[in-house]
Design a protein around this motif. Sequence first.
Motif, PDB file in Angstrom:
ATOM      1  N   ALA A   1       0.832  -1.201   0.000  1.00  0.00           N
ATOM      2  CA  ALA A   1       0.000   0.000   0.000  1.00  0.00           C
ATOM      3  C   ALA A   1       0.868   1.254   0.000  1.00  0.00           C
ATOM      4  CB  ALA A   1      -0.929  -0.010   1.211  1.00  0.00           C
ATOM      5  N   ARG A   2       2.002   1.200   0.672  1.00  0.00           N
ATOM      6  CA  ARG A   2       2.920   2.343   0.686  1.00  0.00           C
ATOM      7  C   ARG A   2       3.374   2.700  -0.721  1.00  0.00           C
ATOM      8  NH1 ARG A   2       8.458   3.829   0.686  1.00  0.00           N
ATOM      9  NH2 ARG A   2       8.955   1.803  -0.198  1.00  0.00           N
ATOM     10  N   MET A   3       3.683   1.700  -1.523  1.00  0.00           N
ATOM     11  CA  MET A   3       4.174   1.957  -2.873  1.00  0.00           C
ATOM     12  C   MET A   3       3.126   2.667  -3.729  1.00  0.00           C
ATOM     13  SD  MET A   3       7.262   1.186  -2.934  1.00  0.00           S
ATOM     14  CE  MET A   3       7.480   1.436  -4.696  1.00  0.00           C
ATOM     15  N   GLN A   4       1.851   2.451  -3.428  1.00  0.00           N
ATOM     16  CA  GLN A   4       0.794   3.123  -4.177  1.00  0.00           C
ATOM     17  C   GLN A   4       0.714   4.610  -3.825  1.00  0.00           C
ATOM     18  OE1 GLN A   4      -2.440   0.444  -3.000  1.00  0.00           O
ATOM     19  NE2 GLN A   4      -2.545  -0.268  -5.104  1.00  0.00           N
TER      20      GLN A   4
ATOM     21  N   MET B   1      -5.993   9.711  -1.882  1.00  0.00           N
ATOM     22  CA  MET B   1      -5.154   8.759  -2.598  1.00  0.00           C
ATOM     23  C   MET B   1      -5.409   7.336  -2.127  1.00  0.00           C
ATOM     24  SD  MET B   1      -1.832  11.246  -2.451  1.00  0.00           S
ATOM     25  CE  MET B   1      -0.594  10.087  -3.024  1.00  0.00           C
ATOM     26  N   LEU B   2      -5.544   7.161  -0.814  1.00  0.00           N
ATOM     27  CA  LEU B   2      -5.859   5.832  -0.290  1.00  0.00           C
ATOM     28  C   LEU B   2      -7.237   5.375  -0.744  1.00  0.00           C
ATOM     29  CD1 LEU B   2      -4.535   5.904   3.399  1.00  0.00           C
ATOM     30  CD2 LEU B   2      -3.881   4.270   1.621  1.00  0.00           C
ATOM     31  N   ALA B   3      -8.199   6.294  -0.714  1.00  0.00           N
ATOM     32  CA  ALA B   3      -9.560   5.945  -1.127  1.00  0.00           C
ATOM     33  C   ALA B   3      -9.588   5.478  -2.577  1.00  0.00           C
ATOM     34  CB  ALA B   3     -10.492   7.133  -0.932  1.00  0.00           C
ATOM     35  N   CYS B   4      -8.853   6.153  -3.435  1.00  0.00           N
ATOM     36  CA  CYS B   4      -8.827   5.788  -4.859  1.00  0.00           C
ATOM     37  C   CYS B   4      -8.063   4.491  -5.103  1.00  0.00           C
ATOM     38  CB  CYS B   4      -8.206   6.920  -5.678  1.00  0.00           C
ATOM     39  SG  CYS B   4      -9.231   8.398  -5.802  1.00  0.00           S
ATOM     40  N   ALA B   5      -7.142   4.148  -4.208  1.00  0.00           N
ATOM     41  CA  ALA B   5      -6.356   2.917  -4.375  1.00  0.00           C
ATOM     42  C   ALA B   5      -7.159   1.666  -4.051  1.00  0.00           C
ATOM     43  CB  ALA B   5      -5.116   2.980  -3.483  1.00  0.00           C
ATOM     44  N   HIS B   6      -8.265   1.826  -3.288  1.00  0.00           N
ATOM     45  CA  HIS B   6      -9.126   0.706  -2.909  1.00  0.00           C
ATOM     46  C   HIS B   6      -8.340  -0.444  -2.272  1.00  0.00           C
ATOM     47  CE1 HIS B   6     -12.928   1.613  -5.493  1.00  0.00           C
ATOM     48  NE2 HIS B   6     -12.444   2.700  -4.920  1.00  0.00           N
ATOM     49  N   PRO B   7      -7.531  -0.169  -1.243  1.00  0.00           N
ATOM     50  CA  PRO B   7      -6.811  -1.264  -0.582  1.00  0.00           C
ATOM     51  C   PRO B   7      -7.761  -2.111   0.252  1.00  0.00           C
ATOM     52  CG  PRO B   7      -6.574   0.749   0.691  1.00  0.00           C
ATOM     53  CD  PRO B   7      -7.343   1.122  -0.546  1.00  0.00           C
TER      54      PRO B   7
ATOM     55  N   GLY C   1      -6.117   8.221 -14.211  1.00  0.00           N
ATOM     56  CA  GLY C   1      -6.112   6.773 -14.046  1.00  0.00           C
ATOM     57  C   GLY C   1      -4.839   6.259 -13.423  1.00  0.00           C
ATOM     58  N   ARG C   2      -4.318   7.002 -12.417  1.00  0.00           N
ATOM     59  CA  ARG C   2      -3.037   6.628 -11.837  1.00  0.00           C
ATOM     60  C   ARG C   2      -3.138   5.571 -10.766  1.00  0.00           C
ATOM     61  NH1 ARG C   2      -0.515  12.142 -10.072  1.00  0.00           N
ATOM     62  NH2 ARG C   2      -2.669  12.487  -9.454  1.00  0.00           N
ATOM     63  N   LEU C   3      -4.333   5.336 -10.258  1.00  0.00           N
ATOM     64  CA  LEU C   3      -4.492   4.284  -9.254  1.00  0.00           C
ATOM     65  C   LEU C   3      -5.562   3.303  -9.722  1.00  0.00           C
ATOM     66  CD1 LEU C   3      -4.432   6.319  -5.910  1.00  0.00           C
ATOM     67  CD2 LEU C   3      -2.674   4.816  -6.776  1.00  0.00           C
TER      68      LEU C   3
END
Length: 232
Positions: A165-168, A182-188, A230-232
């Motif tokens: 997740a850090r790398m994202q 950013m975390l929300a868009c990454a959908h971890p 579309g970066r994440l």
Amino acid sequence: MLAPDVSVVLPLYRNSASMQELVERLAKALADEKFEIIGVDDACPEVSGEVLLSSAASLGVETRLIRHARNLGQNRAVLAGLQEARGRHIVVMDSDLQDPPEEIPRLLAEARTSGVQVVFGRRVGTYRRLSDELTSYVFKWLLFRLANCGFDPRIGLFFVLDSEARMQLVAPRGAAPYVMAMLACAHPSWCSVAYERHARSSGRSAYSFKRRFVLAINAFHCYAQIKREGRL
């Protein structure tokens, strides 16, 4: 030098009064962990970074300090710390002791047993004015609904994430990055652990209504930019 198991990222701005106690409580809470502290001095006028270094040295805590020549804001400070973190799990937290360091072992235990990428602290208790709490809740509810991530609006910048997740989050971002967007868009994969957040022991929050409004605009701008590119 062996990489630590845990990195603790601390954005620093006007935190000199709480720094000694914070380091002492971190050292006690993480006594069973190999950990490092990464402080990011965001052009603090109170030499919070120097207090961090001296406090950590007196306790033998491995610490690195990143210095910003000018104030770049909390989100850029967090991202700078994440860039340097070497731990398998990274703790992100404020430095004002509203988020108790004693809760970190619970977040780490949940991360290790559940296998999720992010474990958030979910705030409970009364720690600020109701109007501030309501506006914060509504803002995050809207942001997380737009991102369709399912995050609880009661979470904030007190969480543990794994190296994936850090790398994202450390990839290049736009002019106004916002960590929660950013975390929300990454959908971890994620979960949350309830904890009692404390009221500020001294001083006032730097986040006036105007500043919080500007941050909200930045957050939605960050979300829109990530979706557009579309970066994440």
